[in-house]
Design an enzyme around this catalytic site. Structure first.
Site, short mmCIF file in Angstrom:
data_model
loop_
_atom_site.label_atom_id
_atom_site.label_comp_id
_atom_site.label_asym_id
_atom_site.label_seq_id
_atom_site.Cartn_x
_atom_site.Cartn_y
_atom_site.Cartn_z
N LYS A 1 0.83 -1.20 0.00
CA LYS A 1 0.00 0.00 0.00
C LYS A 1 0.87 1.26 0.00
O LYS A 1 0.52 2.28 -0.61
CB LYS A 1 -0.95 0.01 1.19
CG LYS A 1 -1.90 1.20 1.14
CD LYS A 1 -3.03 1.12 2.12
CE LYS A 1 -4.00 2.28 1.88
NZ LYS A 1 -5.10 2.30 2.85
N ASN B 1 0.93 5.15 -1.72
CA ASN B 1 0.82 6.36 -0.90
C ASN B 1 2.04 7.26 -0.99
O ASN B 1 1.92 8.49 -0.92
CB ASN B 1 0.57 5.99 0.56
CG ASN B 1 -0.90 5.71 0.84
OD1 ASN B 1 -1.78 6.33 0.27
ND2 ASN B 1 -1.17 4.78 1.74
N GLU C 1 -0.87 14.54 6.45
CA GLU C 1 -0.22 13.31 6.91
C GLU C 1 0.96 13.00 5.98
O GLU C 1 0.88 12.09 5.14
CB GLU C 1 -1.23 12.16 6.93
CG GLU C 1 -0.71 10.90 7.61
CD GLU C 1 -1.75 9.81 7.68
OE1 GLU C 1 -1.68 9.00 8.60
OE2 GLU C 1 -2.66 9.77 6.82
#
Length: 339
Positions: free
Chosen positions: A204, A208, A286
């Protein structure tokens, strides 16, 4: 079983509603207008063309609820760091903490084996606060796949996918991770238990580490990042840099998974990445768990990450100029209301 969802935003709200309707005792930690709406009207979930409402206990104060069987942390990584000390009232002798967050987790090197065993990551846990307050032995890793958003206070919209991949840091199929898998399955989710959760974390992370910062810098939606050759080339180069880092750490993800990942991303279409959504909504970004941590791991293993470094510098400055980012270890930005 008793579940506390710490951060009942998009993912947390989805989990809270389905677990509560499956018969579990669920409480949530939330703030502001979102908290008030949950108290007054319950948590509403728009899913599969219909809606579900769950009445769950809700508070900003964890002391209200006491020890739980599972605490599911669905905060963003920097919010989890800021909230680490407030987990204490929820933690009994056998409480497990499900780390349902994106990016490189603070507990990454707990029971990882090898030369970095027990190493603490400064990019996501600068002073070891989570390691000391939450304690890594409580953690069950979790890779989240559902696409959700908070569309109004107390209202969650689910758009796609229902898989939460889980696993113990040491890969053991423990009683608690199997119990969690059963509970999530009963709530309508897919919850496979993996013997190497770090493999799934990195898969993942390949997406990202590039899609989120590039979208934040350019405003591009997912279809543009896949469809514009120059942007796709940039994404692939960053993915290959991340791949070199995870291989240096002993995690082998086959290169053909990259094509599958890109094909899956292309199928989603005009989707705004979460970091871009946060920029547009004035929420803290983030960046560190998704990008800075990869740079830190590259430096730790001696693997160069020149393009990741360049994009990271740009997106950090973008966040700073917007007043939405502070570097690891610096005083944190105020938390958003909808967690």
């Amino acid at each position: 079983m008793k579940f506390c969802v710490y951060g009942a935003g998009a993912i947390g709200g989805l989990m809270a509603v389905e677990l509560a309707l499956a018969g579990h005792e669920v409480c949530v930690i939330a703030r502001g207008a979102h908290l008030q709406a949950i108290k007054e009207r319950g948590l509403k979930l728009l899913i599969d063309g219909g809606e579900k409402v769950a009445r769950v206990a809700a508070s900003e104060d964890p002391h209200v609820f006491g020890p739980q069987d599972f605490v599911i942390c669905t905060l963003k990584a920097h919010q989890a760091y800021g909230s680490a000390r407030s987990f204490a009232p929820l933690l009994g002798p056998s409480t497990a903490v499900v780390s349902a967050m994106n990016g490189v987790p603070w507990w990454y090197f707990y029971k990882s084996g090898g030369r970095f065993e027990g190493h603490r990551l400064k990019s996501v846990d600068p002073d070891g606060r989570q390691w000391e307050c939450i304690e890594p032995q409580r953690v069950i890793g979790c890779v989240i796949e559902p696409a959700c958003e908070v569309i109004a206070p107390g209202v969650i919209a689910h758009h796609a996918l229902k898989r939460f991949t889980i696993g113990e840091p040491d890969g053991v199929r423990s009683e608690r991770v199997l119990a969690l898998s059963r509970a999530l399955g009963e709530a309508g989710f897919e919850a496979p238990v993996r013997d190497d959760i770090r493999w799934n974390i990195w898969l993942k992370l390949w997406a990202n580490v590039c899609f989120n910062p590039i979208s934040t810098l350019t405003g591009a939606t997912l279809d543009r990042m896949i469809g514009v050759p120059a942007l796709l080339s940039l994404c692939k180069t960053m993915m290959f840099e991340a791949k070199a880092v995870n291989e240096a750490l002993g995690v082998k993800v086959p290169v053909e998974m990259m094509d599958r990942l890109l094909a899956a991303a292309a199928s989603i279409g005009r989707h705004k990445m979460s970091m871009l959504q946060d920029l547009e909504r004035g929420r803290s970004l983030e960046i560190d768990a998704l990008v800075t941590a990869v740079q830190e791991l590259g430096r730790l293993t001696g693997v160069p990450t020149p393009l990741i470094d360049a994009v990271l510098a740009l997106v950090q400055e973008r966040g700073r100029t917007a007043g939405l980012y502070t570097a690891p270890g610096a005083p944190r930005l105020p938390e958003e209301d909808n967690r």
